[in-house]
Design a protein around this motif. Sequence first.
Motif, PDB file in Angstrom:
ATOM      1  N   ALA A   1       0.831  -1.206   0.000  1.00  0.00           N
ATOM      2  CA  ALA A   1       0.000   0.000   0.000  1.00  0.00           C
ATOM      3  C   ALA A   1       0.864   1.253   0.000  1.00  0.00           C
ATOM      4  CB  ALA A   1      -0.923  -0.011   1.219  1.00  0.00           C
ATOM      5  N   GLU A   2       1.957   1.233   0.776  1.00  0.00           N
ATOM      6  CA  GLU A   2       2.877   2.367   0.787  1.00  0.00           C
ATOM      7  C   GLU A   2       3.528   2.541  -0.577  1.00  0.00           C
ATOM      8  OE1 GLU A   2       5.165   5.556   2.487  1.00  0.00           O
ATOM      9  OE2 GLU A   2       3.292   4.545   3.029  1.00  0.00           O
ATOM     10  N   ALA A   3       3.896   1.438  -1.208  1.00  0.00           N
ATOM     11  CA  ALA A   3       4.520   1.509  -2.528  1.00  0.00           C
ATOM     12  C   ALA A   3       3.567   2.130  -3.553  1.00  0.00           C
ATOM     13  CB  ALA A   3       4.954   0.118  -2.977  1.00  0.00           C
ATOM     14  N   VAL A   4       2.307   1.718  -3.510  1.00  0.00           N
ATOM     15  CA  VAL A   4       1.313   2.281  -4.434  1.00  0.00           C
ATOM     16  C   VAL A   4       1.137   3.774  -4.183  1.00  0.00           C
ATOM     17  CG1 VAL A   4      -1.137   2.278  -5.048  1.00  0.00           C
ATOM     18  CG2 VAL A   4       0.092   0.110  -4.797  1.00  0.00           C
ATOM     19  N   ALA A   5       1.056   4.145  -2.889  1.00  0.00           N
ATOM     20  CA  ALA A   5       0.862   5.555  -2.551  1.00  0.00           C
ATOM     21  C   ALA A   5       2.017   6.420  -3.021  1.00  0.00           C
ATOM     22  CB  ALA A   5       0.680   5.704  -1.040  1.00  0.00           C
ATOM     23  N   LYS A   6       3.217   5.864  -3.022  1.00  0.00           N
ATOM     24  CA  LYS A   6       4.412   6.620  -3.438  1.00  0.00           C
ATOM     25  C   LYS A   6       4.778   6.369  -4.903  1.00  0.00           C
ATOM     26  CE  LYS A   6       5.396   8.363   0.657  1.00  0.00           C
ATOM     27  NZ  LYS A   6       6.493   7.802   1.465  1.00  0.00           N
ATOM     28  N   GLU A   7       3.906   5.610  -5.611  1.00  0.00           N
ATOM     29  CA  GLU A   7       4.140   5.277  -7.021  1.00  0.00           C
ATOM     30  C   GLU A   7       5.488   4.587  -7.214  1.00  0.00           C
ATOM     31  OE1 GLU A   7       3.571   8.877  -9.256  1.00  0.00           O
ATOM     32  OE2 GLU A   7       1.388   8.756  -9.090  1.00  0.00           O
ATOM     33  N   LYS A   8       5.755   3.644  -6.314  1.00  0.00           N
ATOM     34  CA  LYS A   8       6.964   2.838  -6.362  1.00  0.00           C
ATOM     35  C   LYS A   8       6.592   1.379  -6.583  1.00  0.00           C
ATOM     36  CE  LYS A   8       9.695   6.306  -5.316  1.00  0.00           C
ATOM     37  NZ  LYS A   8      10.711   6.828  -6.268  1.00  0.00           N
ATOM     38  N   ARG A   9       7.607   0.556  -6.783  1.00  0.00           N
ATOM     39  CA  ARG A   9       7.397  -0.881  -6.916  1.00  0.00           C
ATOM     40  C   ARG A   9       7.551  -1.536  -5.545  1.00  0.00           C
ATOM     41  NH1 ARG A   9      12.215  -1.966 -10.897  1.00  0.00           N
ATOM     42  NH2 ARG A   9      13.140  -0.784  -9.169  1.00  0.00           N
ATOM     43  N   LEU A  10       6.870  -2.668  -5.360  1.00  0.00           N
ATOM     44  CA  LEU A  10       6.975  -3.388  -4.098  1.00  0.00           C
ATOM     45  C   LEU A  10       8.415  -3.781  -3.812  1.00  0.00           C
ATOM     46  CD1 LEU A  10       5.629  -4.726  -1.644  1.00  0.00           C
ATOM     47  CD2 LEU A  10       5.166  -6.730  -3.084  1.00  0.00           C
ATOM     48  N   LYS A  11       9.160  -4.184  -4.834  1.00  0.00           N
ATOM     49  CA  LYS A  11      10.533  -4.621  -4.606  1.00  0.00           C
ATOM     50  C   LYS A  11      11.456  -3.474  -4.211  1.00  0.00           C
ATOM     51  CE  LYS A  11      12.062  -4.601  -9.472  1.00  0.00           C
ATOM     52  NZ  LYS A  11      12.600  -5.480 -10.546  1.00  0.00           N
ATOM     53  N   ASP A  12      11.008  -2.229  -4.377  1.00  0.00           N
ATOM     54  CA  ASP A  12      11.795  -1.091  -3.905  1.00  0.00           C
ATOM     55  C   ASP A  12      11.845  -1.049  -2.376  1.00  0.00           C
ATOM     56  OD1 ASP A  12      12.328  -0.160  -6.475  1.00  0.00           O
ATOM     57  OD2 ASP A  12      10.522   1.086  -6.516  1.00  0.00           O
ATOM     58  N   TYR A  13      10.959  -1.796  -1.712  1.00  0.00           N
ATOM     59  CA  TYR A  13      10.866  -1.821  -0.255  1.00  0.00           C
ATOM     60  C   TYR A  13      11.327  -3.169   0.314  1.00  0.00           C
ATOM     61  CZ  TYR A  13       8.031   2.419  -0.708  1.00  0.00           C
ATOM     62  OH  TYR A  13       7.594   3.693  -0.995  1.00  0.00           O
ATOM     63  N   ALA A  14      12.086  -3.917  -0.468  1.00  0.00           N
ATOM     64  CA  ALA A  14      12.468  -5.279  -0.082  1.00  0.00           C
ATOM     65  C   ALA A  14      13.199  -5.303   1.265  1.00  0.00           C
ATOM     66  CB  ALA A  14      13.334  -5.911  -1.155  1.00  0.00           C
ATOM     67  N   CYS A  15      12.849  -6.287   2.104  1.00  0.00           N
ATOM     68  CA  CYS A  15      13.511  -6.429   3.406  1.00  0.00           C
ATOM     69  C   CYS A  15      13.410  -7.874   3.880  1.00  0.00           C
ATOM     70  CB  CYS A  15      12.887  -5.501   4.452  1.00  0.00           C
ATOM     71  SG  CYS A  15      11.140  -5.811   4.803  1.00  0.00           S
ATOM     72  N   THR A  16      14.411  -8.273   4.648  1.00  0.00           N
ATOM     73  CA  THR A  16      14.350  -9.553   5.353  1.00  0.00           C
ATOM     74  C   THR A  16      13.448  -9.386   6.575  1.00  0.00           C
ATOM     75  OG1 THR A  16      16.276  -9.035   6.724  1.00  0.00           O
ATOM     76  CG2 THR A  16      16.685 -10.123   4.610  1.00  0.00           C
ATOM     77  N   LEU A  17      13.122 -10.491   7.241  1.00  0.00           N
ATOM     78  CA  LEU A  17      12.240 -10.413   8.409  1.00  0.00           C
ATOM     79  C   LEU A  17      12.492 -11.605   9.327  1.00  0.00           C
ATOM     80  CD1 LEU A  17       9.878  -8.833   9.702  1.00  0.00           C
ATOM     81  CD2 LEU A  17       8.321 -10.322   8.434  1.00  0.00           C
ATOM     82  N   LEU A  18      12.781 -11.314  10.609  1.00  0.00           N
ATOM     83  CA  LEU A  18      12.999 -12.345  11.621  1.00  0.00           C
ATOM     84  C   LEU A  18      12.175 -11.995  12.847  1.00  0.00           C
ATOM     85  CD1 LEU A  18      15.961 -11.361  10.307  1.00  0.00           C
ATOM     86  CD2 LEU A  18      16.780 -13.284  11.660  1.00  0.00           C
ATOM     87  N   GLY A  19      11.639 -13.020  13.520  1.00  0.00           N
ATOM     88  CA  GLY A  19      10.847 -12.725  14.704  1.00  0.00           C
ATOM     89  C   GLY A  19      10.792 -13.862  15.703  1.00  0.00           C
TER      90      GLY A  19
END
Length: 256
Positions: A99-117
């Motif tokens: 949703a943030e990517a769409v709002a900023k007219e970016k691609r989802l992969k521009d926000y790529a991140c790993t995730l551990l929890g």
Amino acid sequence: MRWKITGSSVTGRSHADRGESGQDCHRAGCIRRGDNEYFIGIVADGAGSTTHGGEGAELACGCMYDRITDTLRKTGDLSCITDGEIREWIGASRSAIAAEAVAKEKRLKDYACTLLGVVAGQGHTLFFQIGDGAIVVSADGGEYETIFWPEQGEYANMTFFATDDQFSDHLGIRHFSSAPAEIALFTDGVQNLALSFAQKKAHAGFFRPLFDALREHPEGGFLDFSRNLSGFLTRDDVSARSDDDKTLVLAVLVQD
């Protein structure tokens, strides 16, 4: 029993020298349900090849933490949480990033991140991970176990991300029927300091002094210890071995 926790994310020398912000993020805290206190630790590392990886990491950590706390307030029982629910948490985080990517007219992969929890209560602990970095635990302050070995791709410095279309193919999930006495989560900027890749083992000499210091630190000292941890992660000798961003979250289970 209760948890003592701390965490820090610092900008690596490679980013700082270029005047760039760090791309690591973490969220850590505790919530109490009845007589049980739960530790929640989330760590994410934005992909260095992206334009908004740090924002993706921040969104992922925030959304995951909120989804986990909401679930615990409703159920109060970690053992009832299924692998499918964990995938739904990650899917919700991915949707928030999209949703943030769409709002900023970016691609989802521009926000790529790993995730551990990690989510840990006295009777159950669950772990999940996508990508590199690692989670290390000890049952009694002795032997240290790596829950998932850092997953890397075909080429050097390649890994997998929570924003990938096939993220579930690279999602590791484990459940323990008890809570470890010590838990550490960290991004790949720390893994070469904390892990032996030749032996596929965690370095006890790296973790034991940190856990001992946290356990012995006076009550109410979370912020003071976090500053000490940040100082450690930015020391010249540490930066000389890894110039990447570094995140380290620590938790110890202590007697009331």
